[in-house]
Motif scaffolding. Structure first.
Motif, PDB file in Angstrom:
ATOM      1  N   ASP A 272       0.807  -1.219   0.000  1.00  0.00           N
ATOM      2  CA  ASP A 272       0.000   0.000   0.000  1.00  0.00           C
ATOM      3  C   ASP A 272       0.845   1.275   0.000  1.00  0.00           C
ATOM      4  OD1 ASP A 272       0.847  -0.395   2.608  1.00  0.00           O
ATOM      5  OD2 ASP A 272      -1.066   0.125   3.511  1.00  0.00           O
TER       6      ASP A 272
ATOM      7  N   ARG B 130       3.004   1.871  -2.237  1.00  0.00           N
ATOM      8  CA  ARG B 130       3.238   2.115  -3.661  1.00  0.00           C
ATOM      9  C   ARG B 130       2.591   3.426  -4.112  1.00  0.00           C
ATOM     10  NH1 ARG B 130       4.107  -1.919  -7.481  1.00  0.00           N
ATOM     11  NH2 ARG B 130       3.511  -3.407  -5.877  1.00  0.00           N
ATOM     12  N   THR B 131       1.359   3.668  -3.684  1.00  0.00           N
ATOM     13  CA  THR B 131       0.627   4.864  -4.099  1.00  0.00           C
ATOM     14  C   THR B 131       1.315   6.129  -3.606  1.00  0.00           C
ATOM     15  OG1 THR B 131      -1.430   3.626  -4.079  1.00  0.00           O
ATOM     16  CG2 THR B 131      -1.610   6.018  -4.044  1.00  0.00           C
ATOM     17  N   SER B 132       1.772   6.136  -2.365  1.00  0.00           N
ATOM     18  CA  SER B 132       2.420   7.346  -1.858  1.00  0.00           C
ATOM     19  C   SER B 132       3.729   7.609  -2.602  1.00  0.00           C
ATOM     20  CB  SER B 132       2.649   7.274  -0.351  1.00  0.00           C
ATOM     21  OG  SER B 132       3.584   6.292  -0.020  1.00  0.00           O
TER      22      SER B 132
ATOM     23  N   ARG C 227       4.353   6.819  -5.716  1.00  0.00           N
ATOM     24  CA  ARG C 227       3.970   7.312  -7.046  1.00  0.00           C
ATOM     25  C   ARG C 227       3.521   8.769  -6.959  1.00  0.00           C
ATOM     26  NH1 ARG C 227      -0.798   5.243  -7.898  1.00  0.00           N
ATOM     27  NH2 ARG C 227      -0.001   3.129  -8.030  1.00  0.00           N
ATOM     28  N   ASN C 228       2.688   9.077  -5.987  1.00  0.00           N
ATOM     29  CA  ASN C 228       2.152  10.434  -5.867  1.00  0.00           C
ATOM     30  C   ASN C 228       3.210  11.451  -5.459  1.00  0.00           C
ATOM     31  OD1 ASN C 228      -0.338   9.436  -6.571  1.00  0.00           O
ATOM     32  ND2 ASN C 228      -1.111   9.388  -4.479  1.00  0.00           N
TER      33      ASN C 228
ATOM     34  N   GLU D 240       6.796   1.110 -11.495  1.00  0.00           N
ATOM     35  CA  GLU D 240       6.296   0.099 -10.562  1.00  0.00           C
ATOM     36  C   GLU D 240       6.363  -1.268 -11.236  1.00  0.00           C
ATOM     37  OE1 GLU D 240       2.420   1.490  -8.750  1.00  0.00           O
ATOM     38  OE2 GLU D 240       2.799   3.044 -10.259  1.00  0.00           O
TER      39      GLU D 240
ATOM     40  N   SER E 193       5.169   6.260 -14.282  1.00  0.00           N
ATOM     41  CA  SER E 193       4.580   7.564 -13.965  1.00  0.00           C
ATOM     42  C   SER E 193       5.659   8.620 -14.112  1.00  0.00           C
ATOM     43  CB  SER E 193       4.037   7.589 -12.543  1.00  0.00           C
ATOM     44  OG  SER E 193       3.034   6.608 -12.381  1.00  0.00           O
TER      45      SER E 193
ATOM     46  N   THR F  99       0.448   8.226 -16.037  1.00  0.00           N
ATOM     47  CA  THR F  99       0.901   6.858 -15.850  1.00  0.00           C
ATOM     48  C   THR F  99       0.515   6.019 -17.055  1.00  0.00           C
ATOM     49  OG1 THR F  99       0.663   7.060 -13.453  1.00  0.00           O
ATOM     50  CG2 THR F  99       0.752   4.831 -14.344  1.00  0.00           C
TER      51      THR F  99
END
Length: 147
Positions: free
Chosen positions: A72, A74-76, A78-79, A94, A104, A115
């Motif tokens: 979880d 991963r999203t932070s 990427r952002n 990723e 991204s 992305t």
């Protein structure tokens, strides 16, 4: 994803970043052996992702593999590239363990993070090399499970 974020580094984060930069400098000067591994462990919401990106940026590291046990995060990761300091030069790739890749990066047309997905082992090898050849900072993210 919207416009790039802006925020300041806290004094505690600066201390971590400065310590890591000294560690990397000692490595480059031959004081720490022939390979470099780093582990950044801190409480939740400390800003480990931001610190890591800042360490990479300040040391002009052009390729980094980031691994974590928690998918979880991963999203932070990427952002977080959508920040005024990172957006132009950083490419976030990723890997999900099945030769599926998501890339991204900043879109030159609108200045926002976009992305794209790719789905073969060769795509992954080509993507990493392609962006490295362009002088981009390539961050490859995979969970321990993916690896």
């Amino acid at each position: 994803m919207g416009q790039p974020a802006t925020f300041d580094i806290t004094p505690l984060q600066k201390n971590v970043i400065d310590s890591a930069i000294k560690y990397i400098s000692d490595f480059k000067n031959g004081q720490l052996g022939n390979h470099l591994d780093m582990l950044l462990a801190a409480v939740m919401r400390f800003g480990k992702t931001t610190c890591s990106y800042e360490i990479i940026r300040q040391n002009n590291i052009k390729y980094a593999l980031v691994t974590t046990a928690k998918a979880d995060t991963r999203t932070s990761w990427r952002n977080e590239i959508n920040h005024k300091k990172f957006i132009d030069d950083f490419v976030f790739i990723e890997y999900d363990g099945n030769f599926s890749y998501r890339v991204s990066m900043k879109n030159e047309n609108d200045g926002l993070i976009h992305t794209n997905s790719y789905s073969s082992e060769q795509d992954g090898k080509n993507l990493i090399q392609y962006y490295r050849d362009l002088g981009k900072t390539v961050i490859v993210f995979a969970t321990l499970y993916d690896l």
